[in-house]
Scaffold this motif. Structure first.
Motif, PDB file in Angstrom:
ATOM      1  N   THR A  48       0.835  -1.197   0.000  1.00 24.37           N
ATOM      2  CA  THR A  48       0.000   0.000   0.000  1.00 24.37           C
ATOM      3  C   THR A  48       0.871   1.249   0.000  1.00 24.37           C
ATOM      4  O   THR A  48       1.976   1.241   0.538  1.00 24.37           O
ATOM      5  N   ASP A  49       0.380   2.293  -0.635  1.00 26.67           N
ATOM      6  CA  ASP A  49       0.983   3.617  -0.551  1.00 26.67           C
ATOM      7  C   ASP A  49       0.205   4.460   0.451  1.00 26.67           C
ATOM      8  O   ASP A  49       0.522   5.620   0.664  1.00 26.67           O
ATOM      9  N   GLY A  50      -0.817   3.871   1.032  1.00 29.50           N
ATOM     10  CA  GLY A  50      -1.657   4.572   1.996  1.00 29.50           C
ATOM     11  C   GLY A  50      -1.253   4.252   3.422  1.00 29.50           C
ATOM     12  O   GLY A  50      -0.165   3.747   3.700  1.00 29.50           O
ATOM     13  N   GLU A  51      -2.173   4.529   4.317  1.00 26.66           N
ATOM     14  CA  GLU A  51      -1.963   4.276   5.738  1.00 26.66           C
ATOM     15  C   GLU A  51      -1.854   2.773   5.991  1.00 26.66           C
ATOM     16  O   GLU A  51      -2.604   1.982   5.413  1.00 26.66           O
ATOM     17  N   LEU A  52      -0.907   2.377   6.827  1.00 24.42           N
ATOM     18  CA  LEU A  52      -0.759   0.962   7.145  1.00 24.42           C
ATOM     19  C   LEU A  52      -2.003   0.478   7.890  1.00 24.42           C
ATOM     20  O   LEU A  52      -2.529   1.176   8.747  1.00 24.42           O
ATOM     21  N   PRO A  53      -2.469  -0.727   7.559  1.00 21.21           N
ATOM     22  CA  PRO A  53      -3.673  -1.237   8.212  1.00 21.21           C
ATOM     23  C   PRO A  53      -3.375  -1.698   9.639  1.00 21.21           C
ATOM     24  O   PRO A  53      -2.248  -2.079   9.959  1.00 21.21           O
ATOM     25  N   SER A  54      -4.406  -1.673  10.462  1.00 19.33           N
ATOM     26  CA  SER A  54      -4.282  -2.223  11.809  1.00 19.33           C
ATOM     27  C   SER A  54      -4.142  -3.742  11.694  1.00 19.33           C
ATOM     28  O   SER A  54      -4.384  -4.316  10.629  1.00 19.33           O
ATOM     29  N   GLU A  55      -3.762  -4.395  12.774  1.00 18.73           N
ATOM     30  CA  GLU A  55      -3.633  -5.860  12.754  1.00 18.73           C
ATOM     31  C   GLU A  55      -4.971  -6.514  12.409  1.00 18.73           C
ATOM     32  O   GLU A  55      -5.017  -7.491  11.674  1.00 18.73           O
ATOM     33  N   SER A  56      -6.044  -5.969  12.919  1.00 20.30           N
ATOM     34  CA  SER A  56      -7.376  -6.506  12.636  1.00 20.30           C
ATOM     35  C   SER A  56      -7.719  -6.373  11.153  1.00 20.30           C
ATOM     36  O   SER A  56      -8.191  -7.317  10.526  1.00 20.30           O
ATOM     37  N   THR A  57      -7.474  -5.192  10.594  1.00 23.84           N
ATOM     38  CA  THR A  57      -7.742  -4.962   9.174  1.00 23.84           C
ATOM     39  C   THR A  57      -6.839  -5.837   8.315  1.00 23.84           C
ATOM     40  O   THR A  57      -7.290  -6.425   7.325  1.00 23.84           O
ATOM     41  N   LEU A  58      -5.579  -5.954   8.682  1.00 20.50           N
ATOM     42  CA  LEU A  58      -4.653  -6.798   7.938  1.00 20.50           C
ATOM     43  C   LEU A  58      -5.126  -8.249   7.929  1.00 20.50           C
ATOM     44  O   LEU A  58      -5.076  -8.920   6.897  1.00 20.50           O
ATOM     45  N   GLY A  59      -5.620  -8.730   9.050  1.00 22.33           N
ATOM     46  CA  GLY A  59      -6.169 -10.086   9.106  1.00 22.33           C
ATOM     47  C   GLY A  59      -7.338 -10.250   8.149  1.00 22.33           C
ATOM     48  O   GLY A  59      -7.459 -11.268   7.462  1.00 22.33           O
ATOM     49  N   HIS A  60      -8.207  -9.250   8.073  1.00 25.52           N
ATOM     50  CA  HIS A  60      -9.349  -9.291   7.155  1.00 25.52           C
ATOM     51  C   HIS A  60      -8.874  -9.300   5.702  1.00 25.52           C
ATOM     52  O   HIS A  60      -9.374 -10.070   4.878  1.00 25.52           O
ATOM     53  N   LEU A  61      -7.896  -8.452   5.375  1.00 19.80           N
ATOM     54  CA  LEU A  61      -7.371  -8.384   4.006  1.00 19.80           C
ATOM     55  C   LEU A  61      -6.750  -9.715   3.602  1.00 19.80           C
ATOM     56  O   LEU A  61      -6.983 -10.221   2.499  1.00 19.80           O
ATOM     57  N   ARG A  62      -5.961 -10.305   4.492  1.00 16.87           N
ATOM     58  CA  ARG A  62      -5.333 -11.601   4.197  1.00 16.87           C
ATOM     59  C   ARG A  62      -6.379 -12.691   4.002  1.00 16.87           C
ATOM     60  O   ARG A  62      -6.270 -13.508   3.088  1.00 16.87           O
ATOM     61  N   HIS A  63      -7.373 -12.704   4.870  1.00 16.88           N
ATOM     62  CA  HIS A  63      -8.429 -13.721   4.762  1.00 16.88           C
ATOM     63  C   HIS A  63      -9.149 -13.604   3.422  1.00 16.88           C
ATOM     64  O   HIS A  63      -9.385 -14.607   2.742  1.00 16.88           O
ATOM     65  N   ARG A  64      -9.489 -12.385   3.038  1.00 14.88           N
ATOM     66  CA  ARG A  64     -10.196 -12.161   1.769  1.00 14.88           C
ATOM     67  C   ARG A  64      -9.353 -12.613   0.584  1.00 14.88           C
ATOM     68  O   ARG A  64      -9.837 -13.264  -0.337  1.00 14.88           O
ATOM     69  N   LEU A  65      -8.064 -12.275   0.595  1.00 16.37           N
ATOM     70  CA  LEU A  65      -7.178 -12.684  -0.494  1.00 16.37           C
ATOM     71  C   LEU A  65      -7.025 -14.200  -0.541  1.00 16.37           C
ATOM     72  O   LEU A  65      -7.061 -14.804  -1.615  1.00 16.37           O
ATOM     73  N   ASN A  66      -6.831 -14.822   0.599  1.00 20.16           N
ATOM     74  CA  ASN A  66      -6.712 -16.278   0.629  1.00 20.16           C
ATOM     75  C   ASN A  66      -7.964 -16.937   0.073  1.00 20.16           C
ATOM     76  O   ASN A  66      -7.892 -17.903  -0.679  1.00 20.16           O
ATOM     77  N   TYR A  67      -9.128 -16.401   0.427  1.00 21.29           N
ATOM     78  CA  TYR A  67     -10.378 -16.962  -0.076  1.00 21.29           C
ATOM     79  C   TYR A  67     -10.476 -16.796  -1.593  1.00 21.29           C
ATOM     80  O   TYR A  67     -10.776 -17.752  -2.314  1.00 21.29           O
ATOM     81  N   LEU A  68     -10.218 -15.598  -2.086  1.00 22.74           N
ATOM     82  CA  LEU A  68     -10.346 -15.342  -3.518  1.00 22.74           C
ATOM     83  C   LEU A  68      -9.309 -16.085  -4.347  1.00 22.74           C
ATOM     84  O   LEU A  68      -9.623 -16.677  -5.374  1.00 22.74           O
ATOM     85  N   ILE A  69      -8.058 -16.034  -3.909  1.00 21.64           N
ATOM     86  CA  ILE A  69      -6.975 -16.616  -4.700  1.00 21.64           C
ATOM     87  C   ILE A  69      -6.886 -18.120  -4.505  1.00 21.64           C
ATOM     88  O   ILE A  69      -6.874 -18.885  -5.461  1.00 21.64           O
ATOM     89  N   ASN A  70      -6.804 -18.538  -3.275  1.00 19.02           N
ATOM     90  CA  ASN A  70      -6.569 -19.945  -3.005  1.00 19.02           C
ATOM     91  C   ASN A  70      -7.835 -20.790  -3.053  1.00 19.02           C
ATOM     92  O   ASN A  70      -7.829 -21.883  -3.603  1.00 19.02           O
ATOM     93  N   GLY A  71      -8.913 -20.303  -2.498  1.00 21.51           N
ATOM     94  CA  GLY A  71     -10.139 -21.086  -2.450  1.00 21.51           C
ATOM     95  C   GLY A  71     -10.924 -21.080  -3.742  1.00 21.51           C
ATOM     96  O   GLY A  71     -11.136 -22.113  -4.372  1.00 21.51           O
ATOM     97  N   ARG A  72     -11.348 -19.927  -4.168  1.00 20.83           N
ATOM     98  CA  ARG A  72     -12.195 -19.831  -5.363  1.00 20.83           C
ATOM     99  C   ARG A  72     -11.459 -20.242  -6.627  1.00 20.83           C
ATOM    100  O   ARG A  72     -12.028 -20.874  -7.502  1.00 20.83           O
ATOM    101  N   LEU A  73     -10.188 -19.878  -6.739  1.00 20.06           N
ATOM    102  CA  LEU A  73      -9.419 -20.238  -7.928  1.00 20.06           C
ATOM    103  C   LEU A  73      -9.294 -21.757  -8.046  1.00 20.06           C
ATOM    104  O   LEU A  73      -9.511 -22.329  -9.109  1.00 20.06           O
ATOM    105  N   ARG A  74      -8.955 -22.415  -6.951  1.00 17.51           N
ATOM    106  CA  ARG A  74      -8.825 -23.884  -6.991  1.00 17.51           C
ATOM    107  C   ARG A  74     -10.148 -24.535  -7.341  1.00 17.51           C
ATOM    108  O   ARG A  74     -10.193 -25.490  -8.119  1.00 17.51           O
ATOM    109  N   ARG A  75     -11.243 -24.051  -6.778  1.00 12.24           N
ATOM    110  CA  ARG A  75     -12.552 -24.632  -7.092  1.00 12.24           C
ATOM    111  C   ARG A  75     -12.928 -24.425  -8.554  1.00 12.24           C
ATOM    112  O   ARG A  75     -13.590 -25.247  -9.157  1.00 12.24           O
ATOM    113  N   SER A  76     -12.456 -23.296  -9.147  1.00  8.05           N
ATOM    114  CA  SER A  76     -12.777 -23.047 -10.553  1.00  8.05           C
ATOM    115  C   SER A  76     -12.088 -24.058 -11.466  1.00  8.05           C
ATOM    116  O   SER A  76     -12.519 -24.286 -12.586  1.00  8.05           O
ATOM    117  N   TYR A  77     -11.010 -24.680 -10.965  1.00 13.36           N
ATOM    118  CA  TYR A  77     -10.300 -25.723 -11.723  1.00 13.36           C
ATOM    119  C   TYR A  77     -10.691 -27.121 -11.250  1.00 13.36           C
ATOM    120  O   TYR A  77     -10.067 -28.104 -11.632  1.00 13.36           O
TER     121      TYR A  77
END
Length: 79
Positions: A48-77
């Motif tokens: 980010t070039d913006g404000e660093l996220p809090s630990e709570s927000t960072l956890g949410h961002l990581r969870h969302r990315l893991n779901y989109l990239i790792n979960g949904r992508l694998r299921r699409s294949y």
């Protein structure tokens, strides 16, 4: 399945943010080729070039990315 670059310099056109309230966040994907004709590894990095996220927000961002990239992508294949 082999690896392919995103385009010249490995950079694509800017896309909209996954998080409208954090428009300066970016995800960089790095592909590392394996053996010829084999798979490659994918690593993603959230920056980010913006404000660093809090630990709570960072956890949410990581969870969302893991779901989109790792979960949904694998299921699409069908994996």
């Amino acid at each position: 399945m082999g690896c392919r670059a995103a385009g010249p310099g490995g950079r694509g056109a800017p896309l909209s943010s996954l998080w409208p309230h954090r428009p300066l966040d970016r995800i960089r994907f790095d592909l590392t080729p394996g053996l010829p004709g084999g798979d490659c590894t994918l690593r993603w990095t959230l920056t980010t070039d913006g404000e660093l996220p809090s630990e709570s927000t960072l956890g949410h961002l990581r969870h969302r990315l893991n779901y989109l990239i790792n979960g949904r992508l694998r299921r699409s294949y069908g994996q």
